[in-house]
Design a protein around this motif. Structure first.
Motif, PDB file in Angstrom:
ATOM      1  N   ALA A 182       0.808  -1.233   0.000  1.00  0.00           N
ATOM      2  CA  ALA A 182       0.000   0.000   0.000  1.00  0.00           C
ATOM      3  C   ALA A 182       0.832   1.269   0.000  1.00  0.00           C
ATOM      4  N   GLY A 183       2.152   1.145   0.249  1.00  0.00           N
ATOM      5  CA  GLY A 183       3.010   2.329   0.186  1.00  0.00           C
ATOM      6  C   GLY A 183       2.968   3.211   1.419  1.00  0.00           C
ATOM      7  N   ASN A 184       2.447   2.685   2.539  1.00  0.00           N
ATOM      8  CA  ASN A 184       2.457   3.479   3.772  1.00  0.00           C
ATOM      9  C   ASN A 184       3.851   3.465   4.395  1.00  0.00           C
ATOM     10  N   GLU A 185       4.119   4.497   5.206  1.00  0.00           N
ATOM     11  CA  GLU A 185       5.420   4.582   5.856  1.00  0.00           C
ATOM     12  C   GLU A 185       5.549   3.557   6.983  1.00  0.00           C
ATOM     13  N   THR A 186       4.443   3.236   7.645  1.00  0.00           N
ATOM     14  CA  THR A 186       4.477   2.292   8.772  1.00  0.00           C
ATOM     15  C   THR A 186       3.431   1.198   8.547  1.00  0.00           C
ATOM     16  N   THR A 187       3.416   0.235   9.497  1.00  0.00           N
ATOM     17  CA  THR A 187       2.423  -0.844   9.405  1.00  0.00           C
ATOM     18  C   THR A 187       1.099  -0.450  10.066  1.00  0.00           C
ATOM     19  N   LEU A 188       1.067   0.712  10.687  1.00  0.00           N
ATOM     20  CA  LEU A 188      -0.114   1.064  11.489  1.00  0.00           C
ATOM     21  C   LEU A 188      -1.427   1.233  10.702  1.00  0.00           C
ATOM     22  N   PRO A 189      -1.387   1.801   9.490  1.00  0.00           N
ATOM     23  CA  PRO A 189      -2.687   2.079   8.833  1.00  0.00           C
ATOM     24  C   PRO A 189      -3.462   0.853   8.350  1.00  0.00           C
ATOM     25  N   ILE A 190      -2.813  -0.283   8.138  1.00  0.00           N
ATOM     26  CA  ILE A 190      -3.537  -1.400   7.503  1.00  0.00           C
ATOM     27  C   ILE A 190      -4.663  -1.896   8.421  1.00  0.00           C
ATOM     28  N   THR A 191      -5.797  -2.223   7.804  1.00  0.00           N
ATOM     29  CA  THR A 191      -6.983  -2.598   8.591  1.00  0.00           C
ATOM     30  C   THR A 191      -7.143  -4.124   8.630  1.00  0.00           C
ATOM     31  N   LEU A 192      -8.014  -4.564   9.522  1.00  0.00           N
ATOM     32  CA  LEU A 192      -8.308  -5.997   9.618  1.00  0.00           C
ATOM     33  C   LEU A 192      -8.925  -6.498   8.304  1.00  0.00           C
ATOM     34  N   ASP A 193      -9.830  -5.725   7.728  1.00  0.00           N
ATOM     35  CA  ASP A 193     -10.444  -6.122   6.446  1.00  0.00           C
ATOM     36  C   ASP A 193      -9.376  -6.282   5.362  1.00  0.00           C
ATOM     37  N   GLN A 194      -8.427  -5.354   5.325  1.00  0.00           N
ATOM     38  CA  GLN A 194      -7.381  -5.429   4.297  1.00  0.00           C
ATOM     39  C   GLN A 194      -6.487  -6.645   4.533  1.00  0.00           C
ATOM     40  N   MET A 195      -6.169  -6.942   5.784  1.00  0.00           N
ATOM     41  CA  MET A 195      -5.356  -8.131   6.097  1.00  0.00           C
ATOM     42  C   MET A 195      -6.098  -9.400   5.672  1.00  0.00           C
ATOM     43  N   VAL A 248      -1.143 -19.476  17.804  1.00  0.00           N
ATOM     44  CA  VAL A 248      -0.622 -18.100  17.903  1.00  0.00           C
ATOM     45  C   VAL A 248       0.900 -18.101  17.823  1.00  0.00           C
ATOM     46  N   MET A 249       1.412 -17.160  17.035  1.00  0.00           N
ATOM     47  CA  MET A 249       2.857 -16.924  16.954  1.00  0.00           C
ATOM     48  C   MET A 249       3.128 -15.571  17.599  1.00  0.00           C
ATOM     49  N   GLY A 250       4.184 -15.488  18.400  1.00  0.00           N
ATOM     50  CA  GLY A 250       4.548 -14.213  19.012  1.00  0.00           C
ATOM     51  C   GLY A 250       5.520 -13.428  18.141  1.00  0.00           C
ATOM     52  N   HIS A 251       5.776 -12.202  18.525  1.00  0.00           N
ATOM     53  CA  HIS A 251       6.722 -11.347  17.789  1.00  0.00           C
ATOM     54  C   HIS A 251       7.345 -10.395  18.806  1.00  0.00           C
ATOM     55  N   LEU A 252       8.668 -10.524  19.017  1.00  0.00           N
ATOM     56  CA  LEU A 252       9.382  -9.715  20.016  1.00  0.00           C
ATOM     57  C   LEU A 252      10.594  -9.039  19.370  1.00  0.00           C
ATOM     58  N   GLY A 253      11.196  -8.128  20.114  1.00  0.00           N
ATOM     59  CA  GLY A 253      12.349  -7.389  19.602  1.00  0.00           C
ATOM     60  C   GLY A 253      11.842  -6.107  18.983  1.00  0.00           C
ATOM     61  N   LEU A 254      12.242  -5.850  17.728  1.00  0.00           N
ATOM     62  CA  LEU A 254      11.677  -4.689  17.029  1.00  0.00           C
ATOM     63  C   LEU A 254      10.263  -5.056  16.593  1.00  0.00           C
ATOM     64  N   THR A 255       9.302  -4.401  17.205  1.00  0.00           N
ATOM     65  CA  THR A 255       7.899  -4.676  16.880  1.00  0.00           C
ATOM     66  C   THR A 255       7.365  -3.422  16.160  1.00  0.00           C
ATOM     67  N   PRO A 256       7.249  -3.498  14.815  1.00  0.00           N
ATOM     68  CA  PRO A 256       6.982  -2.291  14.032  1.00  0.00           C
ATOM     69  C   PRO A 256       5.682  -1.551  14.394  1.00  0.00           C
ATOM     70  N   GLN A 257       4.717  -2.268  15.001  1.00  0.00           N
ATOM     71  CA  GLN A 257       3.485  -1.563  15.385  1.00  0.00           C
ATOM     72  C   GLN A 257       3.752  -0.561  16.512  1.00  0.00           C
ATOM     73  N   SER A 258       4.907  -0.683  17.191  1.00  0.00           N
ATOM     74  CA  SER A 258       5.254   0.254  18.279  1.00  0.00           C
ATOM     75  C   SER A 258       6.302   1.269  17.840  1.00  0.00           C
ATOM     76  N   ILE A 259       6.426   1.501  16.547  1.00  0.00           N
ATOM     77  CA  ILE A 259       7.505   2.355  16.045  1.00  0.00           C
ATOM     78  C   ILE A 259       7.473   3.760  16.647  1.00  0.00           C
ATOM     79  N   TYR A 260       6.291   4.280  16.924  1.00  0.00           N
ATOM     80  CA  TYR A 260       6.246   5.644  17.477  1.00  0.00           C
ATOM     81  C   TYR A 260       6.684   5.661  18.940  1.00  0.00           C
TER      82      TYR A 260
END
Ligand code: KIV
Length: 274
Positions: A60-73, A143-155
């Motif tokens: 989608a060309g967004n700068e971060t992963t934040l804008p993507i919606t559940l419907d789009q996923m 469920v799979m986890g994701h730790l370390g750099l978590t892009p949803q917390s970039i701000y």
């Protein structure tokens, strides 16, 4: 153009990933967001396809992963699931669809599983999302986890630099990995952390650890498909191995096509109907 019919290939399960870790076989994982590419990646034999929320960036060309919606996923995941005969399809729950409370998290996971046919979900975080992880797992959703750099917390982080270099953050990451394992997660993605820490985590938990920028001692590796195929430009972190320069190859092919159209070389008589 044809849509394939599923055949009898043996599908990868979370149990097989566990067995792979136990026998020391490394797990291969790549991102996928659409039918045609997922078809190629699955045919090539990749073990896990991640419908990552990196779709927000590369599709989608967004700068971060934040804008993507559940419907789009769900749209992306549905296309990938349709393509796959063998790979396990893991789908990211996007930002804003699970952080509110565990009920919301479960509803998002159920929508993903029901509407896309995905095989598992991935969430970012450790102790702070434990309740959501447990609730999703109690509904029978892997469920799979994701730790370390978590892009949803970039701000919150402020940068995409290497995480957990300091002792306190490294210890929290190890603790979080153990929490996710105890909850019943089938694996954890570790993003952009020191290789020595990733090795320690992989040795401290029984479940598979999949690294991206986390060194060679993880149980498997994941890359964003657009980065490893050289479609994205100007993104060359140290951890990225680029296997193709598709950007250049596509540019060359399209330039030839434009030339052929302009010069009236295309289409020729063989490419036309009588
Ligand atoms: O969304 C994504 O592509 C990811 C990978 C970076 C692991 O989460």
């Amino acid at each position: 153009m044809s849509i394939h019919k599923p055949n009898q290939i043996k599908k990868i399960t979370t149990h097989q990933l566990q067995a792979m870790k136990e026998r020391g076989e490394k797990i291969s994982m790549l991102t996928a967001y659409d039918y045609s590419m997922a078809r190629i990646l699955d045919g090539a034999g990749v073990d896990v396809l991640l419908v990552g929320d990196s779709a927000s960036n590369v599709m989608a060309g967004n700068e971060t992963t934040l804008p993507i919606t559940l419907d789009q996923m769900i749209y992306h995941a549905t296309s990938v699931v349709r393509a796959v005969d063998r790979a396990l399809v893991v789908v990211d729950i996007p930002f804003g669809s699970y952080q509110g409370n565990s009920r919301e998290a479960l509803q998002s996971a159920i929508r993903i599983m029901k509407e896309s046919g995905g095989h598992a979900v991935k969430l970012e975080g450790g102790e702070e999302i434990k309740e959501s992880v447990l609730r999703i797992l109690s509904a029978g959703v892997p469920v799979m986890g994701h730790l370390g750099l978590t892009p949803q917390s970039i701000y919150k982080f402020g940068t995409y630099s290497v995480r957990a270099k300091e002792e306190a953050e490294a210890q929290k990451l190890i603790d979080d990995a153990k929490v996710l394992e105890e909850c019943g997660c089938f694996g954890i993605v570790l993003e952009k952390i020191p290789a020595t820490l990733a090795k320690k985590v992989a040795e401290s938990v029984r479940i598979p650890i999949i690294g991206i920028g986390a060194g060679p001692d993880c149980d498997g590796q994941v890359l964003v498909m657009h980065d490893m195929l050289g479609i994205t430009q100007d993104f060359k972190p140290r951890f990225l191995r680029q296997y193709l320069d598709l950007n250049t190859e596509i540019t060359k092919a399209v330039s030839r096509y434009i030339e052929d159209v302009k010069s009236q070389d295309f289409p020729n008589t063989n490419e036309s109907y009588s």
